[in-house]
Design a protein around this motif. Structure first.
Motif, PDB file in Angstrom:
ATOM      1  N   LYS A 295      -0.077  50.905 -29.849  1.00 22.03           N
ATOM      2  CA  LYS A 295      -1.364  50.786 -30.291  1.00 22.03           C
ATOM      3  C   LYS A 295      -2.165  50.100 -29.096  1.00 22.03           C
ATOM      4  CE  LYS A 295      -4.109  48.393 -33.929  1.00 22.03           C
ATOM      5  NZ  LYS A 295      -3.819  47.821 -35.081  1.00 22.03           N
ATOM      6  N   THR A 296      -3.238  50.548 -28.681  1.00 24.92           N
ATOM      7  CA  THR A 296      -4.244  49.917 -27.677  1.00 24.92           C
ATOM      8  C   THR A 296      -4.811  48.795 -28.032  1.00 24.92           C
ATOM      9  OG1 THR A 296      -5.920  51.708 -28.141  1.00 24.92           O
ATOM     10  CG2 THR A 296      -4.269  52.415 -26.519  1.00 24.92           C
ATOM     11  N   VAL A 297      -5.011  47.785 -27.013  1.00 32.04           N
ATOM     12  CA  VAL A 297      -5.661  46.846 -27.235  1.00 32.04           C
ATOM     13  C   VAL A 297      -7.397  47.018 -27.174  1.00 32.04           C
ATOM     14  CG1 VAL A 297      -3.794  45.230 -27.007  1.00 32.04           C
ATOM     15  CG2 VAL A 297      -5.208  45.881 -25.170  1.00 32.04           C
ATOM     16  N   SER A 298      -7.899  46.061 -27.731  1.00 30.47           N
ATOM     17  CA  SER A 298      -9.403  46.286 -27.285  1.00 30.47           C
ATOM     18  C   SER A 298      -9.714  45.759 -25.793  1.00 30.47           C
ATOM     19  CB  SER A 298     -10.368  45.353 -28.195  1.00 30.47           C
ATOM     20  OG  SER A 298     -10.054  44.024 -27.789  1.00 30.47           O
ATOM     21  N   ALA A 301     -10.332  41.971 -25.199  1.00 32.86           N
ATOM     22  CA  ALA A 301      -8.891  41.336 -25.286  1.00 32.86           C
ATOM     23  C   ALA A 301      -7.982  41.506 -23.977  1.00 32.86           C
ATOM     24  CB  ALA A 301      -7.970  41.588 -26.350  1.00 32.86           C
ATOM     25  N   ALA A 302      -7.997  42.767 -23.389  1.00 35.70           N
ATOM     26  CA  ALA A 302      -7.383  43.301 -22.198  1.00 35.70           C
ATOM     27  C   ALA A 302      -8.119  42.316 -20.935  1.00 35.70           C
ATOM     28  CB  ALA A 302      -7.470  44.689 -22.030  1.00 35.70           C
TER      29      ALA A 302
END
Length: 542
Positions: A295-298, A301-302
């Protein structure tokens, strides 16, 4: 700014959907190698016949013809071997169709470029957007002939695409052509033959969840025992029950071994492929399985802990760390690699460079790496770059696709997000706004280092330039802070500038008259102001 193309928004790259690990089969006896060769050659001949039948069907292929082909293969192998062969055939045909579409796109680009340049007068200058005319009448005539060749080739490939015809070589087109250039490749006829036969063998089987150890055809138990289900014509070679041949070798996967053991213990699907390296005389087995995409983070957030901008070049990766406000921190880093030699050597060089990059990112505490979304497939044609042969060879040798795949997989394993940005103008604007200000007497900044800053700032959403110009109507800080790096939470970002004592320019300060009497003059004959100067009498002599 007029004339510039629109820059696409950055995005977080999705993680890999599959895993592949490889290990060596050690301790094989000559009898074991003979069995593997016989099985690979038999199944390879069946795979060649099935691929031929699939290519002959073309666009008329359906589930009925697939069932007929699988039924014919089952009688001379097994139902699971037939399923693996037909699936590999479909994948290879689909890959050939994608390559055919890319070839058509390349031909269309070349034809369009030549037509444009032929329409211009000889010697006409071009622009950054479009090339100019050809330099001489001789070159114009040669390109006119080449245009006819490309148009004929394009017409033929389009006809093949409409008819569903593809060109596929089992074993590889490059290796097939090497047969006519053995001296240049450093191979003898016997060595090439052994390599050609090994590449055309078929020793791969898809996994099946719910079956023992996740694969009934090529089975590897948790303790490393390897067994193969023999085809029907070779069942007499079995040394175990149910027509299986057990190899004495015990395998162990060093990389992701625990994850593989968990899947095998739970009887989840694992696909295997056995391959023979004729150059080294070694046998290898590759295990692969599918994993749910991470699941990719926003994007926010990255980028919370900053980002590392990476600029890919022909021989190194230029990287620089940026804080959350877009300021470069510390010193630039360069991770070198050598892309000469064989394909495994180039792949290893890319892996080692990415490993050092990700280790540095983890040491810095950064959770994201920004790279350019490069694709040179439409930018390396001879019609676009003309006589710049060395430049075409340079961009053709850059493994952009492999680097993206490797970086996405390795970064996902380390918990670091990969952000892809538009590569437009990063080198040009980075050198314009960052190369000179960051260069000092003890540090030389290259154009690639400056480009890494531009890449990182674009991933963060900041403009590439270092400072935003104040408004024309009010050339001061009345309309807001001038620098885009300062955040609202930065202490003192709204306070006035501190008073620096002393003159700021070389002109006379406004209070010079008041302080002139108390200051010490800087002339050669000057003395302290509290002493009185008295002229000495002249010495008179006769």
């Amino acid at each position: 700014m007029g004339g510039l193309r629109e820059v696409a928004a950055p995005f977080v790259v999705t993680g890999p959907s599959g895993v592949a690990v490889r290990t060596r089969l050690k301790g094989l006896t000559p009898e074991d190698e003979t069995v593997l060769r016989l099985v690979g050659a038999h199944l390879g001949s069946l795979a060649s016949k099935d691929l031929k039948a699939r290519c002959m069907d073309g666009l008329e292929h359906d589930s009925g013809s697939w069932a007929v082909r699988k039924r014919e293969l089952t009688g001379v192998s097994s139902s699971r071997w037939a399923g693996s062969i037909t699936k590999a055939t479909h994948d290879q045909w689909a890959l050939a169709r994608r390559g055919q579409a890319a070839h058509i796109h390349s031909l269309e680009t070349g034809v369009r470029t030549i037509r444009h340049r032929l329409s211009l007068p000889v010697g006409a200058k071009g622009s950054k957007r479009a090339p100019g005319g050809y330099r001489s009448r001789r070159e114009w005539h040669a390109k006119a002939r080449r245009l006819r060749v490309l148009e004929h080739r394009l017409e033929r490939v389009r006809a093949e695409r409409d008819a569903g015809r593809v060109r596929v070589v089992r074993g590889g087109r490059v290796l097939a052509r090497t047969r006519h250039h053995l001296a240049d490749a450093g191979l003898t006829a016997a060595e090439w033959r052994r390599r050609w036969e090994a590449e055309r063998w078929f020793l791969q089987a898809d996994g099946e969840s719910g079956k023992r150890c996740g694969n009934e055809t090529i089975r590897i138990t948790p303790d490393g025992e390897v067994s193969i289900k023999l085809p029907v014509p070779l069942a007499y070679l079995a040394n175990a029950a149910h027509g299986r041949y057990v190899l004495p070798a015990r395998v162990r996967f060093a990389h992701r071994g625990a994850e593989w053991a968990d899947r095998v213990g739970a009887n989840r699907a694992v696909a295997y492929r056995i391959h023979h390296d004729t150059g080294r005389g070694r046998w290898y087995v590759t295990a692969s399985w599918q994993i749910p995409p991470t699941k990719t983070v926003s994007l926010e957030a990255a980028l919370a802990q900053g980002v590392i901008g990476v600029d890919m070049n022909a021989d190194h990766l230029a990287a620089w760390r940026l804080d959350p406000h877009g300021n470069p921190c510390g010193e630039p880093r360069r991770f070198f690699y050598d892309l000469s030699g064989s394909a495994p050597h180039r792949d290893a060089q890319v892996r080692h460079a990415l490993t050092r990059l990700l280790h540095w990112a983890r040491a810095c505490g950064v959770k994201a790496v920004a790279v350019e979304d490069l694709d040179f497939q439409a930018e390396k044609t001879r019609e676009k770059h003309g006589r710049r042969r060395r430049f075409r060879q340079l961009i053709s040798g850059m493994p952009t696709g492999r680097l993206r795949a490797r970086l996405a997989s390795m970064a996902d394993a380390t918990g670091i997000a990969v952000i892809a940005v538009d590569p437009a103008y990063t080198s040009k604007w980075g050198a314009q706004h960052w190369q000179k200000p960051l260069t000092s007497t003890t540090r030389t900044i290259s154009r690639h280092d400056a480009a890494s800053i531009a890449i990182g700032r674009r991933a963060q959403g900041h403009p590439v330039r270092r400072r935003t110009a104040p408004p024309r109507t009010h050339q001061s800080d009345g309309c807001g802070h001038r620098t885009v790096q300062a955040d609202l939470g930065t202490p003192g970002h709204e306070e006035p500038r501190p008073r620096i004592p002393g003159p700021r320019t070389g002109c006379v300060p406004p209070d010079a008259e008041r302080t002139r009497a108390t200051r010490t003059p800087t002339t050669v004959r000057g003395a302290r102001s509290d002493q009185e100067w008295v002229q000495d009498s002249l010495l008179l002599t006769d």
